[in-house]
Design an enzyme around this catalytic site. Structure first.
Site, mmCIF file in Angstrom:
data_model
loop_
_atom_site.group_PDB
_atom_site.id
_atom_site.type_symbol
_atom_site.label_atom_id
_atom_site.label_comp_id
_atom_site.label_asym_id
_atom_site.label_seq_id
_atom_site.Cartn_x
_atom_site.Cartn_y
_atom_site.Cartn_z
ATOM 1 N N CYS A 137 -8.283 6.673 10.512
ATOM 2 C CA CYS A 137 -8.630 5.392 9.842
ATOM 3 C C CYS A 137 -7.570 4.337 10.119
ATOM 4 O O CYS A 137 -7.221 3.539 9.221
ATOM 5 C CB CYS A 137 -8.830 5.560 8.348
ATOM 6 S SG CYS A 137 -10.236 6.586 7.960
ATOM 7 N N ASP A 165 0.868 -1.172 0.000
ATOM 8 C CA ASP A 165 0.000 0.000 0.000
ATOM 9 C C ASP A 165 0.913 1.232 0.000
ATOM 10 O O ASP A 165 1.505 1.576 1.023
ATOM 11 C CB ASP A 165 -0.883 -0.047 1.250
ATOM 12 C CG ASP A 165 -1.730 1.212 1.410
ATOM 13 O OD1 ASP A 165 -1.564 2.163 0.610
ATOM 14 O OD2 ASP A 165 -2.550 1.246 2.349
#
Ligand SMILES: Cc1ncc(COP(=O)(O)O)c(C=O)c1O
Length: 478
Positions: free
Chosen positions: A435, A271
């Site tokens: 998050c 990611d």
């Protein structure tokens, strides 16, 4: 930087008029700051090793002055002129944008490129014989070429346009994952992950009966690589890790992680949402099968992002969404699909913003990713000891290798209160769980304050934030 004979490669810097500049004080290294001892009071005797220097001027703005160094100078004030929004006033103060890990501001070249697209090129792509279809198709495919070159992909066929990193990871989970993951298989992620690299794997595990394993971290927010090695087995089918933690800024050793996963026979996903904006990326040298990122964190538009997949793996990945564009032939009985990347781009995509992402990449390439990385590192080194020195502040995430994020909590205040107080002075930071609830909870927290830097930020802006934090500390109820 001095050459072998101890001589500077550049003429000596003039210090006239900058005797108050914070760069002329000794700044401890991040390692010193992040050690348990508080950093010492700055002294004015030592010359710092940074190549770039902010110098206050009589106009209240700051002009760049350059320290001797082997690198070319980075003129942040010229760069700032490229970003119209940085002239915005917020609550009567010049905007300080320290929320770059959430999204970045856009240079004029990106804004103008999108305008040009809508004024001169707008059409759906790939489908028509007319001139505008050719222009928009060329612009869209050129953006794909730019992305491929930027991240070192072998070809543009390895680049799939999606909405962002979140959609990219979901695409991989729902296509490659559904095809290859079975009950009893294991998926390894790390404790540092953004929810976007947790939830899609939890959903896949629930659907398939696979198990999710987590690489633990130490109290600094560094991955425990020995534990990672122990987690790997012939049951491991996928290792999916972040390159840079959005909550703490930890840079993870993705090359090592990928290499170990490959030795265990696992597929790998990196990611890159928080690494692509800050450092040059070469997907072939990282070696991962998949790499994802979001355009809006790279000074490009929202709603556009990228999945890179090695061509040998993409050939075997089934489509995700069905519809127009992704097929080569349809009858009422069956459909034949395009090869990658078209197979994964069903329907009308975000054409204008893909073109805008291409412009953003060309912009950062003109600045130079290495120059960006050096300058941002210097901002982090400047900010870290100063924020840490504010009364009642505790840094959260103290890894030795970090990029552009400075998470902290402050005695007497909830993170959201700190965020609001900074906003009153025009300073935008994120306050919350970012998050990334699992990593904050691992460190005993529900939320932090998170300033995050980009190459258009300055030391003068950091000084403004530190002054605002000092004021807050002085009023602390506790
Ligand atoms: C590390 C990381 N991964 C994934 C994402 C999700 O990106 P997006 O919301 O653009 O899809 C983010 C966003 O903050 C992130 O920081």
């Amino acid at each position: 930087m001095a050459d072998a004979a101890g001589q500077s490669a550049h003429p000596p810097v003039s210090t006239s008029g900058i005797h108050n500049d914070p760069f002329l004080t000794a700044i401890p290294s991040l390692r010193e700051v992040l050690s348990p001892q508080r950093f010492p009071e700055p002294t004015s005797s030592a010359t710092p090793s940074f190549y770039f220097l902010d110098a206050p001027t009589s106009t209240g703005t700051t002009a760049p002055t350059y320290l001797p160094d082997a690198h070319p100078p980075f003129d942040v004030y010229a760069v700032r002129n490229d970003f119209p929004i940085l002239r915005e006033q917020v609550n009567g103060h010049p905007l300080v944008w320290f929320d770059n890990a959430a999204t970045t501001q856009k240079p004029r070249s990106v804004i103008e490129r999108i305008t040009r697209f809508y004024e001169h090129e707008n059409s759906n792509i790939h489908r028509a014989a007319h001139e505008l279809a050719a222009r928009s198709t060329d612009a869209y495919e050129q953006a794909r070429d730019i992305v491929a070159r930027f991240i070192g992909a072998s070809s543009a066929e390895e680049i799939i346009f999606v909405r962002g990193a979140t959609e990219g990871i979901n695409l991989i989970a729902q296509t490659w994952g559904r095809k290859n993951i079975r009950a009893g298989d294991e998926i390894i992620i790390s404790h540092l992950e953004h929810h976007a690299n947790i939830v899609p794997w939890q959903m896949l595990a629930a659907e398939t009966g696979a198990q999710l394993k987590v690489i633990p971290v130490d109290d600094n927010g560094e991955l425990l690589l020995g534990e990672y090695t122990r987690l790997l087995s012939d049951r491991t089918k996928l290792v999916s890790v972040t390159h840079v933690s959005n909550a703490l800024g930890t840079i993870t050793p993705v090359r090592e992680i990928v290499a170990e996963a490959q030795r265990a026979g696992a597929v790998t996903l990196v990611d890159g949402a928080q690494s692509v904006p800050h450092t040059s990326i070469d997907v072939r040298s990282i070696g991962a099968d998949f790499f994802v990122f979001s355009g809006h964190k790279l000074f490009g538009p929202t709603g556009i992002g990228v999945v890179y997949g090695k061509s040998e793996i993409l050939q075997d990945v089934p489509p995700w969404q069905g519809g127009g564009n992704m097929i080569s032939d349809v009858t009422l009985e069956r459909s034949l699909f395009q090869p990658p990347p078209g197979r994964f781009e069903a329907g009308t995509g975000n054409i204008a913003d893909a073109v805008g992402l291409g412009a953003a990449i060309e912009y950062v390439e003109r600045l130079g990713m290495d120059a960006i990385a050096r300058y941002e590192h210097h901002l982090l080194e400047y900010a870290t000891p100063r924020v840490a020195a504010v009364r009642g502040v505790r840094l959260v995430g103290t890894a030795a290798d970090k990029a552009s994020v400075l998470s902290f909590v402050m005695d007497g205040y909830e993170p959201i209160e700190v965020g609001r107080a900074l906003n009153e002075q025009g300073i935008a930071v994120r306050a919350g769980h970012h998050c990334a609830q699992p990593i904050l909870r691992r460190l005993g927290l529900e939320a932090t304050v998170r300033p995050s830097f980009a190459f258009y930020n300055t030391c003068a802006e950091i000084d403004r934030m530190v002054a605002a934090l000092d004021q807050l500390a002085a009023r602390s109820p506790r």
